[in-house]
Write a protein that holds these residues in place. Structure first.
Motif, PDB file in Angstrom:
ATOM      1  N   ASP A   9       1.541   1.574  -3.555  1.00  0.00           N
ATOM      2  CA  ASP A   9       0.321   1.990  -4.258  1.00  0.00           C
ATOM      3  C   ASP A   9       0.143   3.502  -4.192  1.00  0.00           C
ATOM      4  O   ASP A   9      -0.083   4.168  -5.205  1.00  0.00           O
ATOM      5  CB  ASP A   9      -0.920   1.331  -3.629  1.00  0.00           C
ATOM      6  CG  ASP A   9      -0.895  -0.186  -3.755  1.00  0.00           C
ATOM      7  OD1 ASP A   9      -0.031  -0.698  -4.477  1.00  0.00           O
ATOM      8  OD2 ASP A   9      -1.731  -0.830  -3.117  1.00  0.00           O
ATOM      9  N   ALA A  10       0.206   4.027  -2.960  1.00  0.00           N
ATOM     10  CA  ALA A  10      -0.038   5.459  -2.766  1.00  0.00           C
ATOM     11  C   ALA A  10       1.060   6.294  -3.401  1.00  0.00           C
ATOM     12  O   ALA A  10       0.793   7.328  -4.033  1.00  0.00           O
ATOM     13  CB  ALA A  10      -0.149   5.767  -1.274  1.00  0.00           C
ATOM     14  N   GLN A  31      -0.606   3.906   3.270  1.00  0.00           N
ATOM     15  CA  GLN A  31      -0.897   4.807   2.157  1.00  0.00           C
ATOM     16  C   GLN A  31      -0.460   6.227   2.499  1.00  0.00           C
ATOM     17  O   GLN A  31       0.082   6.948   1.657  1.00  0.00           O
ATOM     18  CB  GLN A  31      -2.387   4.769   1.830  1.00  0.00           C
ATOM     19  CG  GLN A  31      -2.773   5.533   0.581  1.00  0.00           C
ATOM     20  CD  GLN A  31      -4.276   5.488   0.311  1.00  0.00           C
ATOM     21  OE1 GLN A  31      -5.054   6.153   0.985  1.00  0.00           O
ATOM     22  NE2 GLN A  31      -4.681   4.705  -0.673  1.00  0.00           N
ATOM     23  N   PHE A  73       0.813  -1.215   0.000  1.00  0.00           N
ATOM     24  CA  PHE A  73       0.000   0.000   0.000  1.00  0.00           C
ATOM     25  C   PHE A  73       0.844   1.261   0.000  1.00  0.00           C
ATOM     26  O   PHE A  73       0.452   2.288  -0.560  1.00  0.00           O
ATOM     27  CB  PHE A  73      -0.963  -0.002   1.192  1.00  0.00           C
ATOM     28  CG  PHE A  73      -2.331  -0.384   0.764  1.00  0.00           C
ATOM     29  CD1 PHE A  73      -3.220   0.556   0.306  1.00  0.00           C
ATOM     30  CD2 PHE A  73      -2.702  -1.708   0.736  1.00  0.00           C
ATOM     31  CE1 PHE A  73      -4.466   0.201  -0.156  1.00  0.00           C
ATOM     32  CE2 PHE A  73      -3.941  -2.082   0.284  1.00  0.00           C
ATOM     33  CZ  PHE A  73      -4.834  -1.129  -0.159  1.00  0.00           C
TER      34      PHE A  73
END
Length: 528
Positions: A35-36, A172, A32
């Motif tokens: 991802d962010a 994130q 994550f």
């Protein structure tokens, strides 16, 4: 029998917090983080891409991406993410969480590097190549949403499950923060090395050829944290709930979890087989039984995530435009290309540090106290209030930059100490094991549909009606103030649909998904 549970699942539900819980948080969380970083770092470099590839020596303002190119560069990763959430969510229920988990990570690493290597002789070719790799990067990122949430929910005990899933999602915030910090470091280094005049003094000289390395380094850095966790992802055993309830191998699930929990778990194979073969729990996603049991749940998780992401992603991706509109970031012509990256990164890092990151960890700390429902209701309500406080006296904030940034930071704080966290958590808890990853993927894809609306819509909507204040090439929009009112409306709709969200605090996954209920001629009964 209704209410019976496999020994291995009960052992997971009541297990004390152990080292493997924290390892799972880090392993899933680094995905994550990536991802962010990958999704939001693009907003830091789009101005630079415009200066490099769309420079016009006859223009009094620096080059900027044409509207269609800007929309594609900002939004194409979300299109990939939406597709990946649906595909990998479905695949995670068919093949198993672990088998698919490694595929998403490989795709993210390869496409992060490839995005930074997007070369071409023409501006159009370079942007097309970048968009191609950004789409497939998004596709890999999309798979990480349902798989990370499902794996963490199925590993966790019921007492701290919400906090553990929230901790994974909280990475994130660090991804957004580190994206800003890396951009600061890279741009500061290049700025010190190439101290050139601003665009207003030297149009061609304000963008040195070496500035082309800046955006490439920033994009490629996203591959590093994902690559570092690949080995540990592959070492994780399949979740016991998938092995026992979907693959129907309770004995293997007990063996795997005995090693993980460091306790001896014995499973009665005959009893386990009887429980997992329950005919009442073989309904499909498009069946009447699913609609009866979980139809409202799916409406709740998809609608709230959709409305949230319209506001959340438009705020994140277009911070630089809003800050420029209120005058917090200087006019582009008064800076050189690398300095503009540095200024944008400063602004976004400050917002992430003061508003974004703390919000995530408030959720981690309080979700098992307040519950998912009330955190989501509170978050949407406060986002609506702060957006109104920004929109109504908008002219005042154009002369009070500090006040605007503080208020804007609070909208991020309550997004993350609110629906941005809970919309991720709830779909991982309320659906049955064999459909959990699929339903989470559908919910997340609905969110990304909202992100696409935010990314493409806000880009045009926020343009001023005054041609002198409008970015080159854009049609007249409704202006930043009216765009903020639109976000107020989406937040309020999210609040209304949140009333449908079930509370899962302190309950087992099987209790929430009703996997121990039996069906008799369409009617659910409790057998004794």
């Amino acid at each position: 029998m209704a209410g019976e549970q496999l020994h291995v699942l009960n052992a997971l539900d009541v297990a004390r917090t152990q080292w493997y819980h924290f390892m799972a948080i880090v392993i899933a969380g680094m995905g994550f983080f990536t991802d962010a970083y990958d999704l939001f770092c693009i907003s830091l470099i789009t101005k630079l891409l415009g200066r490099i590839y769309y420079f016009d020596p006859n223009s009094s303002s620096p080059g900027s991406l044409p509207p269609n190119v800007s929309a594609a560069v900002n939004g194409v990763a979300f299109c990939g993410t939406l597709s990946g959430q649906l595909f990998f969510g479905w695949l995670g229920d068919k093949m198993g969480r672990k088998k698919v988990y490694g595929l998403t990570l490989i795709l993210m690493v390869v496409c992060s590097v490839a995005s930074g290597l997007s070369f071409s002789h023409t501006a159009k070719g370079a942007m097309a190549t970048l968009c191609f790799f950004r789409f497939w990067l998004g596709f890999g990122i999309g798979g990480d949403y349902p798989l990370s949430a499902t794996i963490m929910s199925e590993y966790a005990n019921k007492r701290t499950r919400g906090a553990f899933i929230a901790a994974v999602f909280a990475m994130q915030g660090f991804g957004i923060l580190i994206g800003g910090i890396i951009s600061l470091i890279v741009s500061a280094g290049f700025k010190n090395k190439y101290n050139v005049p601003p665009y207003s003094v030297d149009r061609a000289g304000s963008t040195v050829p070496e500035a082309d390395y800046v955006w490439r380094i920033i994009l490629m850095f996203g591959a590093l944290p994902a690559a570092l966790t690949y080995y540990w992802r592959m070492k994780m055993p399949e979740t016991a709930r998938y092995t026992a309830l979907v693959a129907k191998n309770a004995k293997l699930a007990a063996t795997d979890m005995s090693k993980v929990l460091n306790v001896e778990i014995e499973e009665d194979v005959e009893r386990a087989q009887r429980l997992v073969e329950d005919q009442a729990n073989k309904f499909g996603l498009f069946s009447k039984e699913f609609a009866r049991r979980h139809g409202i749940h799916l409406i709740a998780t998809t609608s709230t995530w959709f409305f949230l992401d319209i506001a959340f992603y438009s705020q994140n991706l277009f911070q630089k435009d809003i800050f420029s509109a209120i005058g917090w970031i200087p006019k582009p012509a008064t800076m050189n290309a690398i300095e503009e990256v540095f200024r944008i990164a400063c602004a976004q890092t400050l917002i992430a540090l003061c508003g974004t990151v703390p919000g995530y960890w408030f959720t981690v700390a309080l979700i098992e106290v307040m519950g998912r429902y009330w955190i989501q209701i509170m978050g949407f309500f406060m986002m609506t209030v702060f957006m109104l406080a920004l929109a109504i006296p908008y002219e005042h904030w154009t002369h009070n930059h500090v006040g605007f940034v503080v208020m804007y930071g609070f909208t991020f704080f309550f997004a993350n100490f609110g629906p941005n966290s809970t919309t991720f958590i709830v779909p991982a808890e309320v659906f049955p094991a064999r459909l959990r990853s699929t339903c989470h993927g559908i919910s997340a894809a609905s969110g990304k549909a909202g992100a696409i609306v935010g990314a493409f819509g806000f880009l045009y909507a926020a343009q001023s009606k005054d041609p002198a204040k409008r970015e080159k090439g854009y049609p007249a929009g409704i202006g930043v103030r009216n765009a903020l009112f639109v976000l107020v409306a989406t937040n309020f709709l999210g609040l209304l649909f949140s009333l449908l969200v079930p509370e899962s605090k302190g309950k087992s996954l099987e209790e929430m998904s009703k996997e121990t209920e039996e069906e008799n001629d369409g009617t659910t009964v409790a057998s004794t």
